[in-house]
Design a protein around this motif. Structure first.
Motif, PDB file in Angstrom:
ATOM      1  N   GLY A   1      31.033  50.176  39.626  1.00  0.00           N
ATOM      2  CA  GLY A   1      29.670  50.564  40.265  1.00  0.00           C
ATOM      3  C   GLY A   1      29.255  50.321  41.586  1.00  0.00           C
ATOM      4  O   GLY A   1      28.342  50.740  42.199  1.00  0.00           O
ATOM      5  N   GLY A   2      30.109  49.222  42.171  1.00  0.00           N
ATOM      6  CA  GLY A   2      29.616  48.599  43.555  1.00  0.00           C
ATOM      7  C   GLY A   2      30.143  49.662  44.536  1.00  0.00           C
ATOM      8  O   GLY A   2      30.816  50.563  44.354  1.00  0.00           O
ATOM      9  N   SER A   3      30.151  48.843  45.883  1.00  0.00           N
ATOM     10  CA  SER A   3      30.532  49.722  46.993  1.00  0.00           C
ATOM     11  C   SER A   3      31.253  48.656  47.925  1.00  0.00           C
ATOM     12  O   SER A   3      31.120  47.450  47.851  1.00  0.00           O
ATOM     13  N   LEU A   4      32.200  49.329  48.656  1.00  0.00           N
ATOM     14  CA  LEU A   4      32.632  48.605  49.908  1.00  0.00           C
ATOM     15  C   LEU A   4      33.188  49.467  50.922  1.00  0.00           C
ATOM     16  O   LEU A   4      33.254  50.944  50.626  1.00  0.00           O
ATOM     17  N   ARG A   5      33.065  49.106  51.960  1.00  0.00           N
ATOM     18  CA  ARG A   5      33.624  49.890  53.429  1.00  0.00           C
ATOM     19  C   ARG A   5      34.880  49.286  53.829  1.00  0.00           C
ATOM     20  O   ARG A   5      34.725  48.052  54.241  1.00  0.00           O
TER      21      ARG A   5
ATOM     22  N   SER B   1      40.188  62.734  42.422  1.00  0.00           N
ATOM     23  CA  SER B   1      39.609  61.336  41.669  1.00  0.00           C
ATOM     24  C   SER B   1      38.704  60.626  42.483  1.00  0.00           C
ATOM     25  O   SER B   1      38.153  59.591  41.997  1.00  0.00           O
ATOM     26  N   VAL B   2      38.454  60.892  43.736  1.00  0.00           N
ATOM     27  CA  VAL B   2      37.493  60.112  44.641  1.00  0.00           C
ATOM     28  C   VAL B   2      36.472  60.909  45.077  1.00  0.00           C
ATOM     29  O   VAL B   2      35.384  60.381  45.773  1.00  0.00           O
TER      30      VAL B   2
ATOM     31  N   MET C   1      33.425  53.308  50.163  1.00  0.00           N
ATOM     32  CA  MET C   1      33.425  53.594  48.817  1.00  0.00           C
ATOM     33  C   MET C   1      32.409  53.183  47.919  1.00  0.00           C
ATOM     34  O   MET C   1      31.974  51.976  47.956  1.00  0.00           O
ATOM     35  N   SER C   2      31.853  54.078  47.058  1.00  0.00           N
ATOM     36  CA  SER C   2      30.671  53.969  46.310  1.00  0.00           C
ATOM     37  C   SER C   2      31.127  54.294  44.766  1.00  0.00           C
ATOM     38  O   SER C   2      31.895  54.756  44.410  1.00  0.00           O
ATOM     39  N   ALA C   3      30.410  53.724  43.833  1.00  0.00           N
ATOM     40  CA  ALA C   3      30.480  53.986  42.128  1.00  0.00           C
ATOM     41  C   ALA C   3      32.074  53.667  42.009  1.00  0.00           C
ATOM     42  O   ALA C   3      32.640  54.388  41.215  1.00  0.00           O
ATOM     43  N   LEU C   4      32.303  52.644  42.600  1.00  0.00           N
ATOM     44  CA  LEU C   4      33.912  51.945  42.140  1.00  0.00           C
ATOM     45  C   LEU C   4      34.283  52.030  40.724  1.00  0.00           C
ATOM     46  O   LEU C   4      33.208  51.426  40.043  1.00  0.00           O
ATOM     47  N   LYS C   5      35.239  52.174  40.585  1.00  0.00           N
ATOM     48  CA  LYS C   5      35.633  52.100  38.980  1.00  0.00           C
ATOM     49  C   LYS C   5      36.918  51.123  39.112  1.00  0.00           C
ATOM     50  O   LYS C   5      37.656  51.136  40.276  1.00  0.00           O
TER      51      LYS C   5
ATOM     52  N   ARG D   1      56.970  60.190  63.573  1.00  0.00           N
ATOM     53  CA  ARG D   1      56.931  58.937  62.999  1.00  0.00           C
ATOM     54  C   ARG D   1      55.857  58.394  62.415  1.00  0.00           C
ATOM     55  O   ARG D   1      54.691  58.798  62.946  1.00  0.00           O
ATOM     56  N   ASP D   2      56.056  57.737  61.260  1.00  0.00           N
ATOM     57  CA  ASP D   2      54.867  57.604  60.380  1.00  0.00           C
ATOM     58  C   ASP D   2      54.364  56.065  60.611  1.00  0.00           C
ATOM     59  O   ASP D   2      55.529  55.213  60.853  1.00  0.00           O
ATOM     60  N   TYR D   3      53.443  55.751  60.716  1.00  0.00           N
ATOM     61  CA  TYR D   3      52.946  54.382  60.908  1.00  0.00           C
ATOM     62  C   TYR D   3      51.879  54.063  59.775  1.00  0.00           C
ATOM     63  O   TYR D   3      51.001  54.789  59.464  1.00  0.00           O
ATOM     64  N   TRP D   4      51.889  52.830  59.417  1.00  0.00           N
ATOM     65  CA  TRP D   4      51.083  52.207  58.201  1.00  0.00           C
ATOM     66  C   TRP D   4      50.724  50.846  58.732  1.00  0.00           C
ATOM     67  O   TRP D   4      51.079  50.245  59.404  1.00  0.00           O
ATOM     68  N   GLY D   5      49.402  50.434  58.274  1.00  0.00           N
ATOM     69  CA  GLY D   5      48.877  49.062  58.322  1.00  0.00           C
ATOM     70  C   GLY D   5      49.372  48.249  57.528  1.00  0.00           C
ATOM     71  O   GLY D   5      50.134  48.874  56.555  1.00  0.00           O
ATOM     72  N   GLN D   6      49.002  47.151  57.303  1.00  0.00           N
ATOM     73  CA  GLN D   6      49.563  46.136  56.366  1.00  0.00           C
ATOM     74  C   GLN D   6      48.834  46.264  55.059  1.00  0.00           C
ATOM     75  O   GLN D   6      49.204  45.619  54.031  1.00  0.00           O
ATOM     76  N   GLY D   7      47.676  47.099  54.788  1.00  0.00           N
ATOM     77  CA  GLY D   7      46.952  47.211  53.831  1.00  0.00           C
ATOM     78  C   GLY D   7      45.953  46.039  53.541  1.00  0.00           C
ATOM     79  O   GLY D   7      46.055  45.059  53.999  1.00  0.00           O
ATOM     80  N   THR D   8      45.007  46.357  52.739  1.00  0.00           N
ATOM     81  CA  THR D   8      43.900  45.687  52.288  1.00  0.00           C
ATOM     82  C   THR D   8      43.670  45.872  51.026  1.00  0.00           C
ATOM     83  O   THR D   8      43.584  46.988  50.207  1.00  0.00           O
ATOM     84  N   GLN D   9      43.475  44.691  50.143  1.00  0.00           N
ATOM     85  CA  GLN D   9      43.483  44.547  48.533  1.00  0.00           C
ATOM     86  C   GLN D   9      42.009  44.951  48.246  1.00  0.00           C
ATOM     87  O   GLN D   9      40.982  44.442  48.647  1.00  0.00           O
ATOM     88  N   VAL D  10      41.622  46.131  47.197  1.00  0.00           N
ATOM     89  CA  VAL D  10      40.546  46.358  46.485  1.00  0.00           C
ATOM     90  C   VAL D  10      40.590  46.117  45.207  1.00  0.00           C
ATOM     91  O   VAL D  10      41.793  46.750  44.530  1.00  0.00           O
ATOM     92  N   THR D  11      40.035  45.074  44.746  1.00  0.00           N
ATOM     93  CA  THR D  11      40.007  44.902  43.392  1.00  0.00           C
ATOM     94  C   THR D  11      38.570  45.263  42.524  1.00  0.00           C
ATOM     95  O   THR D  11      37.467  44.805  43.052  1.00  0.00           O
ATOM     96  N   VAL D  12      38.380  46.293  41.558  1.00  0.00           N
ATOM     97  CA  VAL D  12      37.393  46.348  40.892  1.00  0.00           C
ATOM     98  C   VAL D  12      37.447  45.947  39.501  1.00  0.00           C
ATOM     99  O   VAL D  12      38.024  46.368  38.487  1.00  0.00           O
ATOM    100  N   SER D  13      36.586  44.876  39.249  1.00  0.00           N
ATOM    101  CA  SER D  13      36.671  44.179  38.038  1.00  0.00           C
ATOM    102  C   SER D  13      35.361  43.509  37.594  1.00  0.00           C
ATOM    103  O   SER D  13      34.602  42.966  38.546  1.00  0.00           O
ATOM    104  N   SER D  14      34.911  43.313  36.287  1.00  0.00           N
ATOM    105  CA  SER D  14      33.820  42.717  36.031  1.00  0.00           C
ATOM    106  C   SER D  14      34.249  41.158  35.797  1.00  0.00           C
ATOM    107  O   SER D  14      33.332  40.476  35.347  1.00  0.00           O
TER     108      SER D  14
END
Length: 122
Positions: A15-19, A63-64, A83-87, A109-122
């Motif tokens: 239910g929380g949010s992240l940007r 899904s989002v 991101m809101s109402a996270l599940k 050419r495709d380029y990607w970042g290194q990624g950032t972890q999002v964990t939704v858990s109580s």
């Protein structure tokens, strides 16, 4: 040289949010379609949202839709994902992506970042 750097991930309760932010360099950001992808453990990487240049309307995975908002600041060469109402099923590593045309090699050419972890858990 193209660089994409994501930030803003973390642990959040359901239910929380992240940007998330994606700082870009090395290409003409304001003219580039940008994407957010995510990859959950043991799953394939999936497209989450896309934003066309210079500041078009975002397109979203079903899904989002209605919970996530993609945006960009061309003056700062930065893309965002609000991101809101996270599940719990939103738990994943989130990546920003851009595809650019290499005129010398005449290929995309495709380029990607290194990624950032999002964990939704109580």
């Amino acid at each position: 040289q193209v660089h994409l750097v994501e930030s803003g991930g973390g642990l959040v309760q359901p239910g929380g949010s992240l940007r998330l932010s994606c700082a870009a360099s090395g290409f003409t950001f304001s003219r580039s379609t940008m994407h957010w992808y995510r990859q959950a453990p043991s799953k394939e990487r999936e497209l989450v949202a896309t934003i066309p240049p210079p500041d078009g309307n975002g397109n979203y995975a079903d899904s989002v839709k209605g919970r996530f908002t993609i945006s960009r600041d061309n003056a700062r060469n930065t893309m965002y994902l609000q991101m809101s109402a996270l599940k719990p099923e939103d738990t994943a590593v989130y990546y920003c992506h851009v595809a650019t045309y290499d005129w010398g090699a005449m290929t995309i050419r495709d380029y990607w970042g290194q990624g950032t972890q999002v964990t939704v858990s109580s």
